[in-house]
Every structure is written in C-alpha cells, then in structure tokens.
Scaffold this active site. Structure first.
Site, PDB file in Angstrom:
ATOM      1  N   GLN A   1       0.833  -1.203   0.000  1.00 50.89           N
ATOM      2  CA  GLN A   1       0.000   0.000   0.000  1.00 50.89           C
ATOM      3  C   GLN A   1       0.864   1.249   0.000  1.00 50.89           C
ATOM      4  O   GLN A   1       1.693   1.430   0.898  1.00 50.89           O
ATOM      5  CB  GLN A   1      -0.906  -0.021   1.231  1.00 50.89           C
ATOM      6  CG  GLN A   1      -1.813   1.171   1.393  1.00 50.89           C
ATOM      7  CD  GLN A   1      -2.640   1.080   2.667  1.00 50.89           C
ATOM      8  OE1 GLN A   1      -2.249   0.430   3.627  1.00 50.89           O
ATOM      9  NE2 GLN A   1      -3.794   1.708   2.680  1.00 50.89           N
ATOM     10  N   GLY A   2       0.694   2.120  -0.986  1.00 56.92           N
ATOM     11  CA  GLY A   2       1.453   3.367  -1.059  1.00 56.92           C
ATOM     12  C   GLY A   2       0.585   4.549  -0.690  1.00 56.92           C
ATOM     13  O   GLY A   2       0.049   5.238  -1.578  1.00 56.92           O
ATOM     14  N   TYR A   3       0.399   4.806   0.584  1.00 56.16           N
ATOM     15  CA  TYR A   3      -0.430   5.914   1.059  1.00 56.16           C
ATOM     16  C   TYR A   3       0.422   6.976   1.756  1.00 56.16           C
ATOM     17  O   TYR A   3       0.600   8.062   1.250  1.00 56.16           O
ATOM     18  CB  TYR A   3      -1.504   5.390   2.026  1.00 56.16           C
ATOM     19  CG  TYR A   3      -2.793   4.929   1.390  1.00 56.16           C
ATOM     20  CD1 TYR A   3      -2.823   4.377   0.118  1.00 56.16           C
ATOM     21  CD2 TYR A   3      -3.993   5.019   2.080  1.00 56.16           C
ATOM     22  CE1 TYR A   3      -4.006   3.943  -0.446  1.00 56.16           C
ATOM     23  CE2 TYR A   3      -5.188   4.591   1.519  1.00 56.16           C
ATOM     24  CZ  TYR A   3      -5.194   4.057   0.254  1.00 56.16           C
ATOM     25  OH  TYR A   3      -6.370   3.634  -0.299  1.00 56.16           O
ATOM     26  N   SER A   4       0.929   6.667   2.945  1.00 56.89           N
ATOM     27  CA  SER A   4       1.619   7.669   3.772  1.00 56.89           C
ATOM     28  C   SER A   4       2.909   8.150   3.120  1.00 56.89           C
ATOM     29  O   SER A   4       3.596   7.410   2.413  1.00 56.89           O
ATOM     30  CB  SER A   4       1.934   7.089   5.153  1.00 56.89           C
ATOM     31  OG  SER A   4       0.757   6.801   5.863  1.00 56.89           O
TER      32      SER A   4
ATOM     33  N   SER B   1       4.115  -1.254   4.291  1.00 59.00           N
ATOM     34  CA  SER B   1       4.197  -2.599   4.860  1.00 59.00           C
ATOM     35  C   SER B   1       4.472  -3.642   3.781  1.00 59.00           C
ATOM     36  O   SER B   1       3.760  -3.709   2.779  1.00 59.00           O
ATOM     37  CB  SER B   1       2.891  -2.959   5.580  1.00 59.00           C
ATOM     38  OG  SER B   1       2.604  -2.028   6.589  1.00 59.00           O
TER      39      SER B   1
ATOM     40  N   GLU C   1      -9.807  -2.106   5.002  1.00 60.74           N
ATOM     41  CA  GLU C   1      -8.643  -2.404   5.850  1.00 60.74           C
ATOM     42  C   GLU C   1      -9.030  -2.442   7.323  1.00 60.74           C
ATOM     43  O   GLU C   1      -8.612  -3.334   8.068  1.00 60.74           O
ATOM     44  CB  GLU C   1      -7.557  -1.352   5.631  1.00 60.74           C
ATOM     45  CG  GLU C   1      -6.339  -1.548   6.519  1.00 60.74           C
ATOM     46  CD  GLU C   1      -5.285  -0.461   6.352  1.00 60.74           C
ATOM     47  OE1 GLU C   1      -4.200  -0.598   6.941  1.00 60.74           O
ATOM     48  OE2 GLU C   1      -5.558   0.530   5.632  1.00 60.74           O
TER      49      GLU C   1
ATOM     50  N   SER D   1      -4.556   6.787  12.639  1.00 62.18           N
ATOM     51  CA  SER D   1      -4.325   6.909  14.079  1.00 62.18           C
ATOM     52  C   SER D   1      -5.635   6.887  14.856  1.00 62.18           C
ATOM     53  O   SER D   1      -6.720   7.118  14.314  1.00 62.18           O
ATOM     54  CB  SER D   1      -3.569   8.210  14.380  1.00 62.18           C
ATOM     55  OG  SER D   1      -4.415   9.329  14.136  1.00 62.18           O
ATOM     56  N   ASN D   2      -5.532   6.608  16.159  1.00 59.91           N
ATOM     57  CA  ASN D   2      -6.718   6.617  17.012  1.00 59.91           C
ATOM     58  C   ASN D   2      -7.447   7.955  16.960  1.00 59.91           C
ATOM     59  O   ASN D   2      -8.680   8.008  16.998  1.00 59.91           O
ATOM     60  CB  ASN D   2      -6.316   6.301  18.458  1.00 59.91           C
ATOM     61  CG  ASN D   2      -6.214   4.809  18.708  1.00 59.91           C
ATOM     62  OD1 ASN D   2      -6.329   3.999  17.782  1.00 59.91           O
ATOM     63  ND2 ASN D   2      -6.002   4.426  19.956  1.00 59.91           N
TER      64      ASN D   2
END
Length: 391
Positions: free
Chosen positions: A127-130, A162, A245, A374-375
């Site tokens: 996955q290429g997100y962040s 990841s 996800e 994030s939370n």
C-alpha cells in the site's frame, strides 16, 4: 437448487477434512503479503485446493476466483474452519483490501486481470499511502504522476509501506492535478514494484523486525488502464479501501479475534499459578476476566454488524472496530508482559522463544494505534460520520 443450510455445513465440513492436510490442523500459519519465504509443502497444497474451490476469497464472484458464497454460507465456512482449527488458506492486502475495492470501483478489465491472480495467491501487494510529510493528513500527499500519453511517470516517496520489500505490485495514491484542491487532484494507481524506477529500503524497528519500508519512485511507470475509479477521483477509492482495511472482514464474519501465542489464562497458570483452582493473583485475575469480557463483547458486536450489513464491508463504523480493536490488542500485550515480569525482557533468548515473541508483539503493538489511521483520526470519523456531531 441451492443446498440447505444444514447440507452446506455438512458438505463444507467434509470437504475441509478431506482437503486440508492434517499437519495444518490447529495451525496459526497463513500465507500472506510480507512473507519472505515462498509458500511450500502442505501450506501450498492447502492454498491450491482452497483456490480451486474458491475458498481463498469465498464471497467473490466465481468468475474472479471466488466461490460466490452468500453471507450466511461464508459465516458457516469460517465457523467450520474455526471448529476444526484450520487456518485461512490466504491472507494479505490483496484479499482483504485491494480485491474488495476493485470489486466496487474497478473496471471489468481490471477485475479480470488482477482478481484471479489475487485469489490464487500469485501476487503480493503493498500500500502506497503515507508520505514523510503526509501521515494523518493523507490528502496533502505530494508524490506526482505525470500523464505521458499511454502511461504515467511517477516521482516521489512513500513511507511505512508494509511488506514493500516482498511485494510484486503496489496500489498507490498519487497527485495527478497539482492545481486542484488537495482532495480532488488525487488518483489511485496500480503498478509493478519490479521495475527500475522503484527503490525499497526496509526500516528496522525497536521490535527487531522490518515490516515497514521507505519506498522511492524515480520515473516509475504506471499504465493508463490501471487508474482505479477514474482520473483525479482517487480520494473516494482510497477512503473505501481504508474501510475494508479497518473492518478485517474475516474477523467480522467469524466474529473472532484470533490472537497468536498462549492465551492469557494459559500464561497466568504458567507464571503465577493457581490457588483453589483460580489464578493466584486476584488483581491479575480481575484484569484477565475484564479483558476477556471486553473481547467477547467486541466479537459479538462485530458479528452483529456483519449480519446487519448482509456480508458487505460496513462504512464509517469500521473506525469503531479499528479504534477499539487496536486498544484491545495493546491491552492484551500489556497483560502478557506484566505476567512475565523481567523474564519478558530476555532479548538474547532464542528467536523462537515464546517470551521473545511476546516482547516483540508488545513492542510492535505500539504501532497499532497509528497504522491504518491513528486513534485520533478514528475518533474524528466516529464523531462526524457515525454520531453526526458538527465539525
């Protein structure tokens, strides 16, 4: 004529007993993305048999490698696998994230080219997100894709990718219109990791492992036919993939959080012992009981949600599962480490030591409240999209 529920259960159980090698019963091993060693032996046999039956992705249409099961049949299959201690034949970003997203947003060509290979376990995805400057504010990403006629040329950097060092393909968010508002100039691209313009550098974590990577694109190439959801429409696709996800459909449908390693009760018996048939430490006993009750309530809530959604991935409520599930797993790790005491920090013990595995899990688990959103982001989504609170 479709089989009755009882007939389907009996037939499924018989097939599982005949098809899954006995050595895998009660096994926790599941072939998935991010796994360095190739699938072989009995695990490969199980994967191939399950793929032929469509049981690697049971609810996908048959033409794309699935079994076309209904929600109730899928739940029955998972219940029988659980009762027999049979591991899922396949897991990873292809089956749980990209595949469901392509089924909703992909073209017929994209589905035909990518989904059967995912179902057979032939390709690993990442996955290429962040990006270094775009974490929680994902839409501020700067990786560029420039239109060059029949393809895009991609330049930029992703981080926390990841399993990138093992992946064959990537689903990636890129900016295709730098002049548009940040949410509107993003496209969702698929392209090969096995090309000259892609460089991957694993990041070694405090746990001693490297599940995350830095990924660099220097004139990497993506084909025009692998834009998912339309040019500059990637934000909608990206958000839906995040819901897939965060839901973890295997867990949702089975209503079960399968944790590796010894149960809290087993570990307590080993470390503090029993008194009159009860865990000797009263405070620890109370904490384990409370955690078990919370975990069971979570399981039942997940199960009810998937039943109400008729088997499809729920929407914004998946942020509830992501938030609560991350905290629940961290709580479990804290209890494990507290039971082991100083023995938990025997870092120089064998790689296969159960104590070392618990410590690595405790250290790696700290990322659970960040990875996948994030939370704080989950709480914002819950407030706005689930509870309907004002911005």
């Amino acid at each position: 004529m479709a089989p009755t529920a009882s007939n389907f259960r009996a037939e499924t159980r018989e097939w599982l007993l005949q098809s899954c090698p006995s050595s895998l019963l009660q096994s926790e091993i599941v072939p998935k993305a991010g796994q360095k060693t190739p699938v072989s032996g009995n695990r490969k046999t199980w994967l191939e048999r399950a793929a032929e039956r469509g049981f690697t992705v049971p609810m996908w249409p048959k033409e794309f490698g699935g079994a076309g099961l209904s929600k109730d049949q899928y739940v029955t299959l998972l219940e029988e696998m659980r009762s027999l201690g049979i591991p899922a034949p396949l897991a990873g970003m292809g089956t749980t994230m990209l595949g469901p997203t392509l089924l909703e947003h992909g073209t017929e060509d994209q589905k035909a080219r990518h989904l059967p290979r995912i179902a057979r376990g032939e390709v690993r995805w990442c996955q290429g997100y962040s990006e270094p400057g775009s974490g929680s504010d994902l839409a501020s990403l700067q990786t560029r894709a420039v239109d060059e006629g029949d393809h895009f040329v991609i330049n930029g950097q992703k981080i926390w990718t990841s399993g990138a060092q093992y992946a064959d393909w990537i689903f990636c968010l890129v900016r295709t219109d730098p002049d548009a508002p940040k949410h509107e100039g993003i496209s969702f691209l698929l392209f090969s990791m096995h090309q000259q313009g892609v460089t991957v550098k694993p990041i070694r974590l405090i746990s001693g492992i490297s599940p995350f990577c830095e990924t660099f694109f220097d004139d990497a190439i993506a084909a025009k036919e692998d834009v998912v959801g339309g040019l500059n429409k990637g934000w909608t696709v990206a958000k839906r993939l995040l819901q897939h996800e965060r839901s973890g459909m295997n867990t949702l449908a089975s209503g079960r959080n399968r944790e590796s390693g010894p149960s809290l009760d087993q570990l307590a018996r080993k470390t503090v012992g029993l008194t009159s048939g009860k865990i000797a430490n009263a405070d620890l006993r109370k904490d384990i009981v409370q955690h078990s009750m919370n975990a069971e309530a979570f399981r039942l809530t997940q199960r009810r949600t998937v039943e109400e959604s008729q088997g499809s991935t729920p929407g914004p409520q998946t942020s509830i599962f992501k938030y609560y599930g991350a905290n629940l797993r961290k709580e479990r790790s804290e209890l494990q480490v507290s039971m082991l005491g100083t023995d938990a920090f025997e870092w120089n013990t064998s790689e296969t030591s159960s104590n070392r595995a618990i410590l690595q899990g405790w250290l790696a688990g700290k990322a659970g409240s960040i990875a996948g959103g994030s939370n704080e982001i989950q709480l914002n989504i819950i407030a706005k999209r689930v509870l309907g609170l004002p911005d």
